[in-house]
Motif scaffolding. Sequence first.
Motif, PDB file in Angstrom:
ATOM      1  N   GLU B  41       0.842  -1.204   0.000  1.00 39.79           N
ATOM      2  CA  GLU B  41       0.000   0.000   0.000  1.00 39.79           C
ATOM      3  C   GLU B  41       0.873   1.247   0.000  1.00 39.79           C
ATOM      4  N   ALA B  42       2.010   1.108   0.673  1.00 38.35           N
ATOM      5  CA  ALA B  42       2.897   2.272   0.760  1.00 38.35           C
ATOM      6  C   ALA B  42       4.351   1.830   0.787  1.00 38.35           C
ATOM      7  N   ILE B  43       5.226   2.742   0.308  1.00 35.24           N
ATOM      8  CA  ILE B  43       6.667   2.541   0.436  1.00 35.24           C
ATOM      9  C   ILE B  43       7.202   3.702   1.276  1.00 35.24           C
ATOM     10  N   LEU B  44       7.883   3.341   2.345  1.00 33.75           N
ATOM     11  CA  LEU B  44       8.482   4.367   3.206  1.00 33.75           C
ATOM     12  C   LEU B  44       9.998   4.294   3.042  1.00 33.75           C
ATOM     13  N   LEU B  45      10.588   5.386   2.586  1.00 31.12           N
ATOM     14  CA  LEU B  45      12.053   5.444   2.461  1.00 31.12           C
ATOM     15  C   LEU B  45      12.588   6.184   3.681  1.00 31.12           C
ATOM     16  N   ASP B  46      13.301   5.444   4.517  1.00 31.55           N
ATOM     17  CA  ASP B  46      13.876   6.055   5.712  1.00 31.55           C
ATOM     18  C   ASP B  46      15.294   6.509   5.378  1.00 31.55           C
ATOM     19  N   LEU B  47      15.516   7.831   5.434  1.00 29.49           N
ATOM     20  CA  LEU B  47      16.807   8.394   5.017  1.00 29.49           C
ATOM     21  C   LEU B  47      17.680   8.803   6.207  1.00 29.49           C
ATOM     22  N   ALA B  48      17.343   8.300   7.400  1.00 31.62           N
ATOM     23  CA  ALA B  48      18.083   8.711   8.605  1.00 31.62           C
ATOM     24  C   ALA B  48      19.567   8.358   8.521  1.00 31.62           C
ATOM     25  N   GLU B  49      19.882   7.284   7.801  1.00 36.40           N
ATOM     26  CA  GLU B  49      21.292   6.871   7.683  1.00 36.40           C
ATOM     27  C   GLU B  49      21.900   7.280   6.344  1.00 36.40           C
ATOM     28  N   LEU B  50      21.184   8.121   5.615  1.00 33.51           N
ATOM     29  CA  LEU B  50      21.718   8.608   4.337  1.00 33.51           C
ATOM     30  C   LEU B  50      22.629   9.798   4.621  1.00 33.51           C
ATOM     31  N   GLU B  51      23.923   9.595   4.386  1.00 37.11           N
ATOM     32  CA  GLU B  51      24.902  10.628   4.739  1.00 37.11           C
ATOM     33  C   GLU B  51      25.048  11.687   3.654  1.00 37.11           C
ATOM     34  N   TYR B  52      24.844  11.250   2.411  1.00 39.06           N
ATOM     35  CA  TYR B  52      25.217  12.127   1.303  1.00 39.06           C
ATOM     36  C   TYR B  52      24.374  11.793   0.092  1.00 39.06           C
ATOM     37  N   ILE B  68       6.027   5.385  -9.255  1.00 38.03           N
ATOM     38  CA  ILE B  68       5.069   5.054  -8.192  1.00 38.03           C
ATOM     39  C   ILE B  68       3.767   5.830  -8.390  1.00 38.03           C
ATOM     40  N   ARG B  69       3.905   7.025  -8.938  1.00 33.69           N
ATOM     41  CA  ARG B  69       2.730   7.867  -9.189  1.00 33.69           C
ATOM     42  C   ARG B  69       1.722   7.168 -10.115  1.00 33.69           C
ATOM     43  N   LYS B  70       2.233   6.265 -10.955  1.00 33.51           N
ATOM     44  CA  LYS B  70       1.342   5.567 -11.895  1.00 33.51           C
ATOM     45  C   LYS B  70       0.597   4.422 -11.219  1.00 33.51           C
ATOM     46  N   THR B  71       0.983   4.115  -9.978  1.00 30.00           N
ATOM     47  CA  THR B  71       0.323   3.015  -9.260  1.00 30.00           C
ATOM     48  C   THR B  71      -0.556   3.600  -8.157  1.00 30.00           C
ATOM     49  N   GLN B  72      -1.120   2.726  -7.346  1.00 31.67           N
ATOM     50  CA  GLN B  72      -1.925   3.199  -6.209  1.00 31.67           C
ATOM     51  C   GLN B  72      -1.056   3.317  -4.949  1.00 31.67           C
ATOM     52  N   ILE B  73       0.232   3.019  -5.108  1.00 31.50           N
ATOM     53  CA  ILE B  73       1.119   2.984  -3.936  1.00 31.50           C
ATOM     54  C   ILE B  73       1.445   4.401  -3.462  1.00 31.50           C
ATOM     55  N   ARG B  74       1.459   4.548  -2.133  1.00 33.69           N
ATOM     56  CA  ARG B  74       1.821   5.845  -1.572  1.00 33.69           C
ATOM     57  C   ARG B  74       3.314   5.842  -1.232  1.00 33.69           C
ATOM     58  N   LEU B  75       3.988   6.932  -1.546  1.00 37.85           N
ATOM     59  CA  LEU B  75       5.424   7.029  -1.264  1.00 37.85           C
ATOM     60  C   LEU B  75       5.676   8.113  -0.225  1.00 37.85           C
ATOM     61  N   VAL B  76       6.358   7.718   0.849  1.00 40.11           N
ATOM     62  CA  VAL B  76       6.668   8.690   1.905  1.00 40.11           C
ATOM     63  C   VAL B  76       8.160   8.587   2.236  1.00 40.11           C
ATOM     64  N   LEU B  77       8.782   9.748   2.510  1.00 43.52           N
ATOM     65  CA  LEU B  77      10.181   9.784   2.932  1.00 43.52           C
ATOM     66  C   LEU B  77      10.232  10.264   4.375  1.00 43.52           C
ATOM     67  N   CYS B  78      11.186   9.762   5.143  1.00 47.93           N
ATOM     68  CA  CYS B  78      11.317  10.260   6.514  1.00 47.93           C
ATOM     69  C   CYS B  78      12.772  10.292   6.945  1.00 47.93           C
ATOM     70  N   GLY B  79      13.029  11.015   8.032  1.00 44.30           N
ATOM     71  CA  GLY B  79      14.324  10.967   8.701  1.00 44.30           C
ATOM     72  C   GLY B  79      15.447  11.729   8.027  1.00 44.30           C
ATOM     73  N   LEU B  80      15.127  12.711   7.172  1.00 45.79           N
ATOM     74  CA  LEU B  80      16.178  13.421   6.446  1.00 45.79           C
ATOM     75  C   LEU B  80      17.130  14.161   7.399  1.00 45.79           C
ATOM     76  N   ARG B  81      18.430  13.961   7.224  1.00 43.86           N
ATOM     77  CA  ARG B  81      19.409  14.728   7.969  1.00 43.86           C
ATOM     78  C   ARG B  81      19.412  16.162   7.470  1.00 43.86           C
TER      79      ARG B  81
END
Lengths: 143, 112
Positions: B41-52, B68-81
Motif C-alpha cells: 500500500e505504501a513505500i516508506l524510504l527512511d533516510l536517517a542513515e543517508l549521509e550524502y 510510483i505515481r502511476k500506481t496506487q502505492i503511496r510514497l513517503v520519505l522520513c528521517g532526512l538529515r
Amino acid sequence: MKQLALSVVNRLPEVARVIDEVERFARTHKVPSRACAAFVLALDELVTNVVKYAWDAGTEHRFAVSVRLTDRSLSAEILDDGAAYDPLQTPEANLSDNLAERPIGGLGIHIVRRTMDEFTYERTDGGNRQVIVKAFHKQEPKA
Amino acid sequence: MRFVESRIGDIVVVDIVGRLDSDAFAALTEKLDSAIAARPEAILLDLAELEYVNSTGLRALMLAAKQIRKTQIRLVLCGLRENVSELFEVSGLNKVFDVQPERAGALAMLSD
C-alpha cells in the motif's frame, strides 16, 4: 593559504576519490562542516559533468582540480581541455511542485548556483576553467 | 551504499544507508522497482542513515516517484538529515515528496 592539487582521470570512480580527498583536506584544516558539505556537493556536480561530457566516451584524459583554503573560504578551480561547455548558460531548472510536469534532470548546476557564493566560467585557450567559492565563518574555539 | 528492507503490514520500509551518488543510481532504481513490484500500500524510504546525496541520487528518487505515481502505492520519505533536508529545499523536492520528520510518525500516519 592551504592548497590541494589533484590530477583526475575522466572515469566516474574518480569522482568519489576527489570527494574523499577534499573531505579529508577540509577535516584536517577544521573547515566548518556545513560549508564543507555544500562545497563537496558542488564540486561533485562539476567534476561529474567534466568526467561525463568533456570528451568522447572511451578516450582517456586528465584534468586538474585545485582546492584552496583561506580563513574565510574554500574555493576550487577545475581546468579541463575538453569540449567548450559554459555551465552558466544552462537554463534555470524547472522546480515545479507538479511531479508529472517536472523533468528529472538539470538539478546539478542549479544546486551549484544556489549553494555557492561564487560560480564563474571562462573559456581559456583550448580549455574550460570553472571556479566555485564557498565562504564561511571560522568557528571560534569555545572557552 | 546499502539498503535495509522490511515489511510492516502493507508497508515496505527501505532504509537507505550511506552515500547515494552516481555509483548507487542503478542499485537504488533496482531496489525501488522490486519494492513497487511487491505491490504494497505504501513505500516508506527512511533516510536517517543517508549521509550524502548528489543530483544523480535525487534523479533516482524522482524517477522512482514518477513510476510510483502511476500506481496506487503511496510514497513517503522520513528521517532526512540536515544536509539532505537543505538539499531537498534547494531543489524544490520537499514539495514534490511527502516528507515526514521521523519513522514512527510516518508509520503511524500510513497505518491509519
